[in-house]
Design an enzyme around this catalytic site. Structure first.
Site, PDB file in Angstrom:
ATOM      1  N   CYS B 137       3.276 -39.394  -9.391  1.00 58.75           N
ATOM      2  CA  CYS B 137       3.855 -39.777  -8.104  1.00 58.75           C
ATOM      3  C   CYS B 137       2.840 -40.605  -7.309  1.00 58.75           C
ATOM      4  O   CYS B 137       1.769 -40.112  -6.977  1.00 58.75           O
ATOM      5  CB  CYS B 137       4.234 -38.507  -7.359  1.00 58.75           C
ATOM      6  SG  CYS B 137       5.340 -38.815  -5.995  1.00 58.75           S
ATOM      7  N   CYS B 355      12.862 -78.191 -18.161  1.00 60.02           N
ATOM      8  CA  CYS B 355      11.908 -78.752 -19.123  1.00 60.02           C
ATOM      9  C   CYS B 355      11.179 -79.950 -18.526  1.00 60.02           C
ATOM     10  O   CYS B 355       9.972 -80.092 -18.664  1.00 60.02           O
ATOM     11  CB  CYS B 355      12.642 -79.159 -20.403  1.00 60.02           C
ATOM     12  SG  CYS B 355      11.524 -79.549 -21.760  1.00 60.02           S
TER      13      CYS B 355
END
Lengths: 448, 422
Positions: B137, B355
């Protein structure tokens, strides 16, 4: 039993009329708008931009809606198309931007670009301010004749460049077809005037209502105290059908019928026949037919000379008419209007077909009984006020070059009075581009 | 039909899907509903010493992305805020009523042997099947030197695990925190301490968003926020990496792993299994849609196993582990090229601009008879996959592996100054 034509106002209750003429396509909720905006792929070199006559950067404005940047979204739309609000409502997006949406290829369901555009422009209009300010005043004056979409777009762009504009219109209210010619449920309430006020809030534009070219002024008088004139006259004349009985009572131009609806607040005072026949195949025919039905006409039949595929009303518009209970009949040419006691009672048609690739109407005749006959066979430019002005025409329109320049120096034109698609969005483009040409020409002169 | 029965460190359950220690397992009411819905087991929400902790109001922050709600969830809730006795009584009742389901008890008490020694018999008395030590935790409890404050120090992990194994006969799982530089150190410490298994990952320290009006991190508690623990689909990639690291580590061989971290579908579950988990814990998916999500997880996993010819979980677990290697072991001679299916292409241009702007200028934008067309330039394509990822159409852009001539890895590559080639 001798019964006269059944034409009456108030066929349905005030409450039903209010529903029938309320917003036909209510706006997207905030949540719907974000979900729909997220459907946009943010295409590069997006086909929707290319398909928009005003070239609105659609992916960019939709991105703004998706991210909660509504101010940016609205500005993106309005800088290309200051009437983006009305275009969002009246554009046949199914044959423009939405037809090119790549989502069609994938799932046959385009992004609702029109509805999203409305979301952004509504947001901006609700703000009460427009996102543009005027450049420093140039002291130059330009007259714009006709306060429809082309005239408004031209006036706005000229004002942004710092010029002073006088915006004339023959009608008492500005807006042109947006005010007088669009089906009431497409722009309900006072949208047309709200938008005009929004556009003109940029400043620098003086309205001159009830002023008609050829009656109250001429191009020559305009040029005496303006450096340039932009003509956005629209198509003020309704074509005649050329039929026997066309002058009988109960026979109306569809545009006049539509205008009577537009100018009525409650629609309770608009008379409509029990049986209505609309002749024509364009969006005006659809608007007239559907509104007749919504006023309470019992039977409305829209008759078109040729087949579904050649109707200039889009498939979406045709489906809308049919959903509203309008019967559409194809391949029938009107022959004559029959009357009783000076009032129209029926209209006769001849069936047609394709013969050797051409439409011929040589079939049997049929007769539709009618109390009201609406002609929507097209409008035309009214040239009388241009006689002797040196502004030349061609093919029924004012001849202009690629920049909206007419044959007469300092006189420009655009919108439905010039060649090209008769669409609100195309008119806006014409007005905007002519304003840029006027601005360039004025500035160039100054430099010389 | 595939056998989904699970035997994890001797704890049997009808399927490998357990609810992780979290709000869904805080009370008998919820756990009973979970078992009725078909969950194989639960790890009860972490028990601590009395007096119980106090939780704040306003506990979750979430990351939503393009209409997907709770892609990531951030919580600042602490361990169970109910009295220990209440939890213990409920655990006992539930286990008695559902003997075929796994009931694991998560524990977190101070790093003092007496504290652990005291609580372990109480838990054992409930008849629960096992323990999970909450060393993970990352918020609140860590400020009190518990939770991830323990998990981040391998020595403490080993020490506490050893105490637990000394004072309890129960099978013990050590839950690891991902808020460390290397997950291997605490995993090894747990093993040294005698853990029967590890579970990972616990939540990741996070600030999920900032409220730009309140000028405070969310969730906002009376004008202020704190960091929380991040979970949900967004953390799955981090969990898979840590899971794989533990699973492939030779010195941890044989240490069973319960996989946790964003498991939302049967496909996620299958990925965790093949990466070495032999048990699965789920939380956020249930918190998003309710306990019924387990139905498709079980059904989908079973169908997938049938399709692949896997009869039982042991046929699946760890299948991808041998193929999870260090970068150095990847073949530099391998080449793959993008292929665009022009019939599927919707001409959005996203592959081109991705691209063109950000990669290798390997997708040409053409106009053929007026219509858009995008084509791969093979000579420029490095096979990076970016275009295939940005393409909105499934299977429109695929990557085509090219014939490969042998294997060449970096350690042997001539460009490597350390390689034998020099």
């Amino acid at each position: 039993m001798d019964r006269g034509p059944d034409i009456a106002a108030g066929r349905v209750s005030r409450e039903i009329l209010a529903l029938n003429f309320a917003d036909a396509h209510p706006p997207l909720t905030d949540a719907q708008a974000v979900i729909e905006a997220d459907r946009c792929y943010f295409c590069y070199d997006a086909p929707c931009i290319e398909a928009c006559p005003t070239g609105i950067d659609v992916p960019t404005f939709i991105k703004g809606i998706a991210t909660g940047n509504l101010a940016g979204a609205a500005r993106t739309i309005l800088e290309s198309n200051i009437l983006g609000g009305s275009c969002a409502r009246v554009c046949p997006t199914e044959i423009l931007c939405e037809q090119k949406c790549v989502r069609n290829a994938q799932e046959e369901k385009p992004v609702q670009i029109g509805a999203l555009q409305r979301r952004a422009t509504d947001w901006q209009m609700a703000k009460g301010v427009q996102p543009f300010t005027r450049a420093a005043a140039t002291g130059r004056r330009v007259a714009v004749v006709g306060a429809g979409p082309a005239g408004l777009a031209c006036a706005h762009r000229l004002a942004v460049h710092g010029h002073e504009v006088t915006l004339f219109d023959a009608k008492p209210k500005p807006g042109g077809l947006n005010e007088y010619g669009v089906a009431a449920y497409k722009t309900p309430g006072d949208f047309a005037q709200d938008e005009v006020n929004f556009v003109l809030s940029v400043g620098g534009v003086t309205l001159a209502p009830d002023q008609a070219l050829g009656r109250d002024f001429t191009i020559d008088t305009l040029l005496n105290d303006h450096e340039a004139v932009f003509l956005s006259l629209g198509q003020a004349g309704a074509r005649k059908a050329g039929l026997t009985g066309e002058d009988l009572s109960g026979v109306m131009n569809a545009v006049d019928f539509i205008e009577s609806i537009r100018t009525s607040g409650t629609k309770e005072d608009v008379a409509v026949g029990r049986r209505v026949v609309v002749v024509g195949g364009g969006n005006t025919a659809i608007d007239a037919a559907v509104q007749a039905k919504r006023l309470g006409a019992e039977e409305v039949t829209l008759v078109y000379r040729r087949g579904r595929e050649t109707m200039s009303a889009t498939e979406v518009e045709q489906a809308w008419a049919q959903t509203n209970g309008v019967t559409i009949r194809h391949w029938a040419a009107p022959e004559r209007i029959e009357g009783v006691g000076g009032a129209a009672s029926a209209i006769a048609f001849t069936r047609g077909r394709v013969l050797d690739g051409r439409a011929v109407h040589d079939g049997e005749e049929f007769v539709l009984e009618a109390d009201m006959i609406l002609k929507a066979v097209g409008q035309h430019v009214v040239f009388d006020p241009l006689e002797g002005s040196g502004v030349e025409t061609e093919g029924g329109r004012i001849r202009v070059d690629a920049f909206g320049r007419t044959s007469r120096p300092r006189v420009y034109a655009g919108g439905d009075c010039t060649a090209g698609e008769d669409l609100t969005v195309a008119a806006v483009r014409d007005g905007r581009d002519a304003a840029e040409a006027i601005h360039a020409d004025l500035t160039k002169k100054k430099e010389v | 039909m595939a056998d989904l029965r699970s035997n994890f460190i001797g704890i049997r359950s009808p399927n490998p899907f357990w609810l992780a220690s979290a709000p869904p397992t805080d009370k008998a009411y919820n756990v009973r509903r979970a078992f009725e819905a078909g969950w194989g087991g639960v790890v009860w929400k972490t028990l601590g010493e009395d007096p119980p902790v106090v939780n704040v109001s306003s506990r979750y922050g979430a990351l939503s992305y393009r209409g997907e709600r709770m892609f990531g969830l951030n919580n600042i809730e602490l361990i169970s805020d109910r009295p220990l006795a209440v939890n213990l009584a409920e655990i006992k009742d539930v286990k008695r009523d559902y003997p075929d389901r796994a009931v694991i008890v998560s524990l977190m008490v101070p790093c003092v042997e007496e504290s652990w020694k005291a609580i372990l018999p109480l838990v054992e008395e409930t008849g629960a099947d096992g323990l999970e030590l909450n060393f993970g935790c990352p918020h609140g409890m860590s400020e009190r030197n518990m939770g991830s404050a323990v998990g981040q120090v391998p020595e403490y992990v080993e020490m506490v695990t050893r105490w637990v194994k000394q004072h309890s006969r129960m099978p013990t799982i050590v839950k690891l925190t991902p808020n460390v530089t290397s997950i291997l150190a605490p995993a090894r410490a747990a093993m040294r301490g005698g853990a029967d298994a590890v579970s990972l990952i616990n939540t990741i320290q996070s600030v999920v968003s900032v409220d730009l009006d309140a000028m405070a991190p969310t969730p906002v508690v009376d004008g202020m926020g704190t960091h929380g623990g991040y979970c949900g689909p967004a953390v799955k990639p981090i969990a898979l990496r840590m899971l794989g690291e533990v699973a492939r580590s030779p010195d941890l061989a044989g240490l069973p792993i319960s996989g946790i971290g964003g498991i939302s579908t049967w496909r996620d579950a299958a990925e965790f299994l093949v990466m070495g988990a032999s048990n699965l814990q789920v939380c956020t998916a249930a918190m998003h849609y309710g306990f019924r999500v387990v139905e498709d997880m079980k059904d989908g996993l079973s169908n997938w196993m049938d399709e692949k010819g896997f009869g039982s979980l042991s046929d699946v677990v760890g299948r991808a582990v041998p193929n999870f290697v260090n970068w150095n072991q990847l073949n530099l001679k391998f080449k793959t090229l993008a292929r665009i299916d022009q019939d599927l292409c919707v001409q959005c241009g996203l592959c081109h601009i991705a691209c063109e702007d950000t990669s290798h200028q390997a997708i040409a934008r053409l106009r053929v008879d007026g219509s858009r067309r995008y084509e791969v330039i093979d000579e420029e394509c490095v096979g990076c996959n970016l275009c295939a990822h940005v393409c909105p159409v499934d299977d429109c852009i695929t990557m085509a592996p090219q014939p490969t001539d042998g294997v060449l890895t970096w350690p042997n590559h001539p460009n490597n100054p350390m390689s034998g080639a020099h």
